[in-house]
Each structure stands twice: as structure tokens, then as C-alpha cells.
Design a protein around this motif. Structure first.
Motif, PDB file in Angstrom:
ATOM      1  N   ASP B 290     -28.970  23.215  57.512  1.00 35.56           N
ATOM      2  CA  ASP B 290     -27.986  24.331  57.120  1.00 35.56           C
ATOM      3  C   ASP B 290     -27.105  23.729  55.925  1.00 35.56           C
ATOM      4  OD1 ASP B 290     -29.170  26.346  58.632  1.00 35.56           O
ATOM      5  OD2 ASP B 290     -27.444  26.123  60.297  1.00 35.56           O
ATOM      6  N   GLU B 291     -26.567  22.891  56.032  1.00 35.60           N
ATOM      7  CA  GLU B 291     -25.612  22.411  54.967  1.00 35.60           C
ATOM      8  C   GLU B 291     -26.515  21.840  53.605  1.00 35.60           C
ATOM      9  OE1 GLU B 291     -22.339  20.522  58.165  1.00 35.60           O
ATOM     10  OE2 GLU B 291     -23.814  18.998  57.182  1.00 35.60           O
ATOM     11  N   LEU B 292     -27.795  21.264  53.797  1.00 36.45           N
ATOM     12  CA  LEU B 292     -28.206  20.919  52.505  1.00 36.45           C
ATOM     13  C   LEU B 292     -28.845  22.177  51.718  1.00 36.45           C
ATOM     14  CD1 LEU B 292     -30.923  18.228  52.471  1.00 36.45           C
ATOM     15  CD2 LEU B 292     -31.710  20.561  51.680  1.00 36.45           C
ATOM     16  N   VAL B 293     -29.263  23.213  52.589  1.00 34.01           N
ATOM     17  CA  VAL B 293     -29.697  24.531  51.748  1.00 34.01           C
ATOM     18  C   VAL B 293     -28.351  25.067  50.897  1.00 34.01           C
ATOM     19  CG1 VAL B 293     -31.670  24.503  52.888  1.00 34.01           C
ATOM     20  CG2 VAL B 293     -29.876  25.870  53.622  1.00 34.01           C
ATOM     21  N   THR B 294     -27.474  24.913  51.155  1.00 32.26           N
ATOM     22  CA  THR B 294     -26.538  25.645  50.389  1.00 32.26           C
ATOM     23  C   THR B 294     -26.367  24.867  49.113  1.00 32.26           C
ATOM     24  OG1 THR B 294     -24.620  23.772  51.008  1.00 32.26           O
ATOM     25  CG2 THR B 294     -24.641  25.520  52.597  1.00 32.26           C
ATOM     26  N   VAL B 295     -27.146  23.874  48.808  1.00 32.53           N
ATOM     27  CA  VAL B 295     -27.454  23.497  47.495  1.00 32.53           C
ATOM     28  C   VAL B 295     -28.738  23.830  47.095  1.00 32.53           C
ATOM     29  CG1 VAL B 295     -27.357  21.490  45.646  1.00 32.53           C
ATOM     30  CG2 VAL B 295     -25.634  21.665  47.745  1.00 32.53           C
ATOM     31  N   PRO B 296     -29.225  24.683  46.203  1.00 28.99           N
ATOM     32  CA  PRO B 296     -30.565  25.371  45.856  1.00 28.99           C
ATOM     33  C   PRO B 296     -31.641  24.260  45.437  1.00 28.99           C
ATOM     34  CG  PRO B 296     -28.662  26.965  45.250  1.00 28.99           C
ATOM     35  CD  PRO B 296     -28.100  25.920  45.704  1.00 28.99           C
ATOM     36  N   LYS B 297     -30.859  23.456  44.589  1.00 27.47           N
ATOM     37  CA  LYS B 297     -31.748  22.443  43.971  1.00 27.47           C
ATOM     38  C   LYS B 297     -32.090  21.360  45.146  1.00 27.47           C
ATOM     39  CE  LYS B 297     -31.325  18.386  41.060  1.00 27.47           C
ATOM     40  NZ  LYS B 297     -30.868  17.539  39.815  1.00 27.47           N
ATOM     41  N   TRP B 298     -31.389  21.074  45.948  1.00 27.94           N
ATOM     42  CA  TRP B 298     -31.645  20.146  46.922  1.00 27.94           C
ATOM     43  C   TRP B 298     -32.786  20.623  48.110  1.00 27.94           C
ATOM     44  CZ3 TRP B 298     -26.150  17.898  48.511  1.00 27.94           C
ATOM     45  CH2 TRP B 298     -25.655  17.111  47.626  1.00 27.94           C
ATOM     46  N   ALA B 299     -32.403  22.014  48.504  1.00 26.66           N
ATOM     47  CA  ALA B 299     -33.226  22.855  49.272  1.00 26.66           C
ATOM     48  C   ALA B 299     -34.570  22.556  48.856  1.00 26.66           C
ATOM     49  CB  ALA B 299     -32.795  24.255  49.370  1.00 26.66           C
ATOM     50  N   ARG B 300     -34.899  23.098  47.423  1.00 26.43           N
ATOM     51  CA  ARG B 300     -36.197  22.856  46.903  1.00 26.43           C
ATOM     52  C   ARG B 300     -36.747  21.657  46.802  1.00 26.43           C
ATOM     53  NH1 ARG B 300     -33.304  25.785  42.215  1.00 26.43           N
ATOM     54  NH2 ARG B 300     -33.542  28.061  42.715  1.00 26.43           N
ATOM     55  N   ARG B 301     -35.916  20.445  46.223  1.00 25.65           N
ATOM     56  CA  ARG B 301     -36.734  19.494  46.383  1.00 25.65           C
ATOM     57  C   ARG B 301     -36.918  18.761  47.572  1.00 25.65           C
ATOM     58  NH1 ARG B 301     -33.971  15.496  41.806  1.00 25.65           N
ATOM     59  NH2 ARG B 301     -35.244  17.016  40.553  1.00 25.65           N
ATOM     60  N   PHE B 302     -36.036  18.674  48.696  1.00 31.24           N
ATOM     61  CA  PHE B 302     -36.374  17.970  49.665  1.00 31.24           C
ATOM     62  C   PHE B 302     -37.259  18.874  50.460  1.00 31.24           C
ATOM     63  CE2 PHE B 302     -35.330  17.267  54.648  1.00 31.24           C
ATOM     64  CZ  PHE B 302     -35.642  15.981  54.243  1.00 31.24           C
ATOM     65  N   HIS B 303     -37.539  20.083  50.342  1.00 35.74           N
ATOM     66  CA  HIS B 303     -38.932  20.813  51.148  1.00 35.74           C
ATOM     67  C   HIS B 303     -40.146  20.174  50.086  1.00 35.74           C
ATOM     68  CE1 HIS B 303     -42.120  23.969  50.362  1.00 35.74           C
ATOM     69  NE2 HIS B 303     -42.092  23.668  51.666  1.00 35.74           N
ATOM     70  N   ARG B 304     -40.084  19.638  49.023  1.00 38.07           N
ATOM     71  CA  ARG B 304     -41.283  19.283  48.393  1.00 38.07           C
ATOM     72  C   ARG B 304     -41.472  17.759  48.820  1.00 38.07           C
ATOM     73  NH1 ARG B 304     -39.726  22.168  42.481  1.00 38.07           N
ATOM     74  NH2 ARG B 304     -39.251  24.338  43.732  1.00 38.07           N
ATOM     75  N   VAL B 305     -40.418  17.086  49.073  1.00 34.65           N
ATOM     76  CA  VAL B 305     -40.469  15.649  49.349  1.00 34.65           C
ATOM     77  C   VAL B 305     -41.105  15.430  50.625  1.00 34.65           C
ATOM     78  CG1 VAL B 305     -39.018  13.688  49.840  1.00 34.65           C
ATOM     79  CG2 VAL B 305     -38.626  14.805  47.906  1.00 34.65           C
ATOM     80  N   LEU B 306     -40.496  16.368  51.791  1.00 35.70           N
ATOM     81  CA  LEU B 306     -40.974  16.112  53.074  1.00 35.70           C
ATOM     82  C   LEU B 306     -42.323  16.768  53.119  1.00 35.70           C
ATOM     83  CD1 LEU B 306     -39.670  15.334  55.687  1.00 35.70           C
ATOM     84  CD2 LEU B 306     -39.198  17.576  56.052  1.00 35.70           C
ATOM     85  N   ARG B 307     -42.994  17.844  52.327  1.00 34.86           N
ATOM     86  CA  ARG B 307     -44.028  18.269  52.555  1.00 34.86           C
ATOM     87  C   ARG B 307     -45.153  17.232  52.119  1.00 34.86           C
ATOM     88  NH1 ARG B 307     -44.649  22.817  48.207  1.00 34.86           N
ATOM     89  NH2 ARG B 307     -44.925  20.673  47.113  1.00 34.86           N
ATOM     90  N   ASP B 308     -44.724  16.367  51.268  1.00 29.75           N
ATOM     91  CA  ASP B 308     -45.706  15.503  50.386  1.00 29.75           C
ATOM     92  C   ASP B 308     -45.696  14.166  50.813  1.00 29.75           C
ATOM     93  OD1 ASP B 308     -46.372  18.074  49.147  1.00 29.75           O
ATOM     94  OD2 ASP B 308     -45.294  17.653  47.316  1.00 29.75           O
ATOM     95  N   LEU B 309     -44.776  14.002  51.705  1.00 29.97           N
ATOM     96  CA  LEU B 309     -44.510  12.392  51.982  1.00 29.97           C
ATOM     97  C   LEU B 309     -46.113  11.873  52.644  1.00 29.97           C
ATOM     98  CD1 LEU B 309     -42.051  10.516  52.185  1.00 29.97           C
ATOM     99  CD2 LEU B 309     -41.934  11.187  54.593  1.00 29.97           C
ATOM    100  N   PRO B 310     -46.328  10.354  52.324  1.00 30.67           N
ATOM    101  CA  PRO B 310     -47.327   9.944  52.907  1.00 30.67           C
ATOM    102  C   PRO B 310     -47.230   9.798  54.429  1.00 30.67           C
ATOM    103  CG  PRO B 310     -46.695   8.611  50.975  1.00 30.67           C
ATOM    104  CD  PRO B 310     -45.590   9.661  51.291  1.00 30.67           C
ATOM    105  N   VAL B 311     -48.380   9.895  55.179  1.00 28.40           N
ATOM    106  CA  VAL B 311     -48.432  10.002  56.433  1.00 28.40           C
ATOM    107  C   VAL B 311     -47.685   8.567  57.226  1.00 28.40           C
ATOM    108  CG1 VAL B 311     -49.680   9.787  58.593  1.00 28.40           C
ATOM    109  CG2 VAL B 311     -50.292  11.311  56.656  1.00 28.40           C
TER     110      VAL B 311
END
Lengths: 197, 346
Positions: B290-311
Motif C-alpha cells: 500500500d505504501e509502495l504504490v503511493t509512488v507511481p514509478k515504483w508501483a510500475r517497476r516493482f510489478h514488472r520486476v516481480l512478474r519477470d523474476l527467474p523461478v
């Protein structure tokens, strides 16, 4: 065999130049001493002390070991029982003592630990694995040590948690690490498999 | 103006949260929209005002509550703080480092007066006022490492340097991510990192060791590492894994924002002057989704990092159980817009 960097690498025993020799083995480790004897100079065993813990091999190696005519021969029922003798021997050892450890990882690890505590340089100690790959594990939760673990997962003999036996190894504890395998969901109980034989 | 220390918990009712100002200073660890191991070590020099790098030893609004949590962990399990006998001098080095840095950076909260070996230390937030003899263990209530790290946020590993290697010979480790000091104490650099997947083959540790053994006094270095934690729990030790592991099953689409935390470690590396040891503070920062998504850039980026992280990495970091739920929740905060390079919030 795939291994990781915290785990010791074992070699092959070979006779070293030294004034006296302390050879310690459990079970099939005795055969490593017998193989070393084939390469040893004639007077090698006149200054040797053999400590042997037969374990599952019963009385199959005693006669051959004694036939090497070591200056001292000891036979004991367990590592724990042999420890006071080892501690005394190391405390009274002179310069030029060479150590040789052979057998299970548990034996090698615990004897190595005692030697390091006595100030022996671990790099000077020869080791060779023979026999069972059963593991000695420390439960990371209760800190109890469970001996002779052959299954994955394994039950901690102290607290009863079901443990994943990791390859991560502590020389200080002479043990592998056990971590609860179903901590996330205790209703998942994986089947035990005999894999450390 | 002093820091407004929050009164909060990191267990049971989990009242931890970040103030809006503290969110902006969170050390967000991804400089691009993907993550892979790298040595990523840089000089630890003072950074911008209102960042965690402003002072070399950061004290923030969670200080007092974190120290209370540490005291509780140690009361339950004293083995979290251990020092091999040859490491006492390094403990004094560390005490000096932390006292001088804190007193210089936060004079309203800490003060140190030295007259020869007689030192007078005042820690106002924790209500401590002690006079002791530097180098004389009997004049402190604990050993020097334990004394000062009971007053300092983050875990501390003290590494002895010999035989071209680093040895984990002392530490105060109560907020760790999946490693046990009691198990690893006495190990060298390669041994204690042995369980980490992929990185050995990439040569990461060989290069890192070379860098670390060359660190000079007065020239500390730092890097960021990260994982995730369910609930703002500091004590995510393997010792207590059977008590907190179940938290990972409690994540639902409704509670991601409050339960799931990005956990960033600011690791720094300092040469100690008398012992020639290295101290390795591992400072943990927690940020709710909830705190992270108050910064739009971090929300976008963290979504992409977590989605694409190697298994393998997701597995090693223990994210498997709640990764998908969290990625789906984050996707609602990612409009696909490009992100600017670098860590900063924009």
C-alpha cells in the motif's frame, strides 16, 4: 556428485612424513587404513595409533587392523566414547604427529573439530570418505543434533519437527543443517525417502 | 529538529507502518524494470538530504521500536549474538565507529565525550547514560559488540580477514533473511554463501571477495539486496521459521496491500582500524505494498520486476506462495507507461 562450497572435500589417505601417526576410522573407514598400509614405509605402524569404531561392520576389520601391528590399538563403541581418549592423545602429542581420518562424514567432522580445538592445522589432516553417506544434522530450530540420518526429509530426534536436510554444512558443528520442511503448511507431509546411504 | 520515533510492533499485532516522509526515503533497489544478481557495490558516501544515505549510519523513525524488538529476540534466543574469542577488539572498533557516527550525525539524540580512555555515552531515545573505560570489558553491561548493537538498527556481521578470505567470526543477527549465525559462525565467505543459487557460477562471490578484502579504512562501500516478507516481521530467522512460515499462506487479493512487504537490505562494508576486521551492517527497511504504490514509478517497476523474476530466485527468496497474488494486485497499479532510469521516486 553435486556439492556446495560449505561442504568439506575428502581425499584419499596416503602416508605422510612424520614422527608419529594417529589414524581414526569408523566402519568401512578401516579399509582406507588398510589401503594406506599398502603404500606405507615398513616402520610406519611402529609409531602409529589406530582408533577404530566398528559400527555396522561388526568384527570384520579388527583382525586386519591389528595385523598392521600399530604401537597402540583402540576400539570403541561410538565417537562420544572415543572422545576423551582423542582429547588426551592430542593434548599430549608432540610436534610431527600426523592425523588421518576415514569413514563417515560424521566421524571425520567430529574428529576434525576436536583436532582443530586442540590446535592442529586442519590443512595437515588427511581425510577419506568410506562407507555410509548418513548425515549428522543440526536442527536449526531446537539446535539438537540428530545422528545417522538417511532419509529426506528427516524427523528431528529432539523436537520432532520434520526437517529438510540441506547440503549446507558447518565444520564447527560437524553437521548439516536441518530446516522445517513444512513450516508454511504443516498439513503437507512429504514422504520420507532413503537417500543418504 | 529531531526524529519523531514511532511506537509500534514487528510481531503479534504488527502496528509497524511508515510515515509519508519515510516512504519517500525508502531505498528502492531496482534501477530498471528487471532484476538479476550483480555485485553492485559502490562507495558508501553521504547522499542527498532526506535519503537513507544522508548519514553513513542511518537512524530513522523506527529506531526505538526496532531496538525493543531486538531485546525481545535476544531474551528468547541469546545465540543470535555471538562473538568468537579473538573478535573482542573488533567489537571495540565497532563500538567506536557507531558511537562517533551517531553522535556526529544526530547530536540532538546521541552524544559522546572522550577523556582518554574514559568515555561518556548518552543515548537519549533509549534513555542510556553510561560512562566506561574503552577497552575494558568489565566496565560495560555487555561485550562491546553486543552493547552497541543493542542500540543500532540492522544486523551486524563482523568478518575477520586472514588467508585472503573473510571469516564470519562475530555477529548480532536478529532481523535476518533465512540464515543462521549460530550455524554459519566461523565460516569463510564462500562457505556461508554456499546455499545461494546461480551466483557462484556467475563468479559473483569471487569478485565480491576481491573487492571486500581491499576495502580501506575510511572508505566504506555499500550495496542493496532485497527480499519480501509477509507482515512487517523483523525476526524472519530460520530458527523461528516454523512459527512464521505459515504467514505466507495468509495472503489474499484483499490483504496484499497491508500484508506484503518489500524488504530491502542496505549492506555496508567498513574496515575497522585496530583489528583490521570488516564490519558488515545489514540494515533492513520494510515497505508495505500500500505504501509502495503511493509512488507511481515504483508501483510500475516493482510489478514488472516481480512478474519477470527467474523461478530459482523466487524460490530461494521464498516468494513462491504469494508471488502470483501479489503480481496480480500490482498489475492494477501498472498502466504500462515507461519508467525513468534510476532508483528515485521522480
Amino acid at each position: 556428485m553435486k556439492t556446495i562450497l560449505s561442504r568439506p572435500v575428502y581425499g584419499t589417505l596416503s602416508p605422510q612424513a612424520g614422527k608419529s601417526h594417529l589414524l581414526i576410522a569408523d566402519a568401512e573407514g578401516a579399509s582406507a587404513i588398510l589401503d594406506l598400509a599398502k603404500k606405507a614405509p615398513e616402520d610406519f605402524f611402529a609409531n602409529a595409533h589406530i582408533m577404530f569404531i566398528p559400527g555396522r561392520t561388526g568384527d570384520s576389520f579388527q583382525a586386519s587392523l591389528k595385523a598392521l601391528k600399530p604401537a597402540q590399538y583402540y576400539e570403541g563403541p561410538s565417537v562420544a566414547a572415543a572422545m576423551p581418549r582423542l582429547t588426551w592423545t592430542l593434548a599430549n602429542a608432540h610436534m610431527g604427529l600426523r592425523m588421518y581420518l576415514a569413514g563417515t562424514e560424521g566421524l571425520i567432522g567430529q574428529m576434525m573439530q576436536a583436532a582443530i580445538e586442540a590446535g592442529v592445522d586442519p590443512a595437515s589432516i588427511q581425510t577419506e570418505h568410506r562407507g555410509s553417506w548418513a548425515r549428522r544434522i543440526q536442527c536449526v530450530h531446537c539446535k539438537g543434533i540428530t545422528e545417522n540420518v538417511t532419509t529426506q526429509p528427516a524427523t528431528c530426534s529432539h523436537c520432532g519437527l520434520l526437517l529438510l536436510v540441506r547440503d549446507h554444512y558447518s565444520k564447527r558443528l560437524a553437521a548439516f543443517q536441518g530446516v522445517c520442511i513444512n513450516a508454511e503448511d504443516p498439513t503437507e507431509v512429504p514422504q520420507k525417502e532413503e537417500i543418504f546411504r | 529538529m529531531g526524529i519523531n520515533f514511532r511506537k509500534e510492533t514487528f510481531r503479534d499485532d504488527f502496528t509497524f507502518r511508515n510515515s509519508p516522509e519515510n516512504i519517500r526515503r525508502f531505498p528502492f533497489p531496482y534501477h530498471e524494470d528487471a532484476y538479476m544478481y550483480s555485485v553492485n557495490i559502490e562507495p558508501h558516501v553521504p547522499g542527498p538530504k532526506n535519503s537513507v544515505f544522508e548519514h553513513l549510519v542511518d537512524v530513522d523513525e523506527h529506531y526505538v521500536s526496532e531496538m525493543q524488538d531486538r531485546a525481545m529476540v535476544l531474551a528468547e534466543d541469546p545465540l543470535r549474538c555471538q562473538s568468537l574469542p579473538h573478535m573482542t577488539l573488533a567489537g571495540w572498533d565497532l563500538l567506536e565507529l557507531l558511537m562517533t557516527e551517531k553522535a556526529a550525525s544526530y547530536p540532538e539524540h546521541f552524544s559522546l565525550t572522550r577523556e582518554g580512555d574514559r568515555w561518556h555515552w548518552i543515548n537519549r531515545p533509549l534513555g542510556i547514560d553510561d560512562t566506561f573505560t574503552f577497552g575494558d570489558v568489565s566496565t560495560l553491561p555487555y561485550g562491546p559488540m553486543e552493547y552497541i548493537t543493542r542500540q543500532s538498527q540492522g544486523d551486524f556481521a563482523i568478518l575477520d580477514q586472514r588467508d585472503n578470505n573473510l571469516w564470519m567470526d562475530a555477529g548480532m543477527i536478529t532481523t535476518q533473511a533465512d540464515w543462521s549465525l549460530d550455524f554459519d559462525i566461523g565460516m569463510n565467505f564462500f562457505e556461508w554463501h554456499a546455499p545461494v543459487p546461480l551466483a557462484h557460477e556467475m563468479g559473483v562471490f569471487t569478485r565480491a571477495l576481491k573487492y571486500l578484502t581491499n576495502i580501506q579504512q575510511g572508505k566504506p562501500a555499500r550495496r542493496l539486496n532485497w527480499t519480501m516478507t509477509i507482515n512487517p516481521r523483523l525476526d524472519t530467522s530460520p530458527e523461528n521459521f516454523h512459527k512464521w512460515g505459515g504467514d505466507r499462506l495468509t495472503v489474499t487479493p484483499e490483504n496484499v496491500g497491508q500484508k506484503v512487504h518489500l524488504r530491502v537490505e542496505l549492506q555496508s562494508f567498513w574496515r575497522l582500524p585496530r583489528s583490521n576486521a570488516l564490519v558488515f551492517p545489514i540494515r533492513c527497511y520494510l515497505l508495505k505494498m500500500d505504501e509502495l504504490v503511493t509512488v507511481p514509478k515504483w508501483a510500475r517497476r516493482f510489478h514488472r520486476v516481480l512478474r519477470d523474476l527467474p523461478v530459482e530466485l523466487a524460490e530461494y527468496k521464498g516468494l513462491t506462495r504469494y508471488r502470483q497474488t501479489t503480481v496480480e494486485w500490482l498489475s492494477k497499479h501498472d498502466d504500462g507507461a515507461p519508467t525513468s532510469p534510476g532508483f528515485s521516486p521522480d
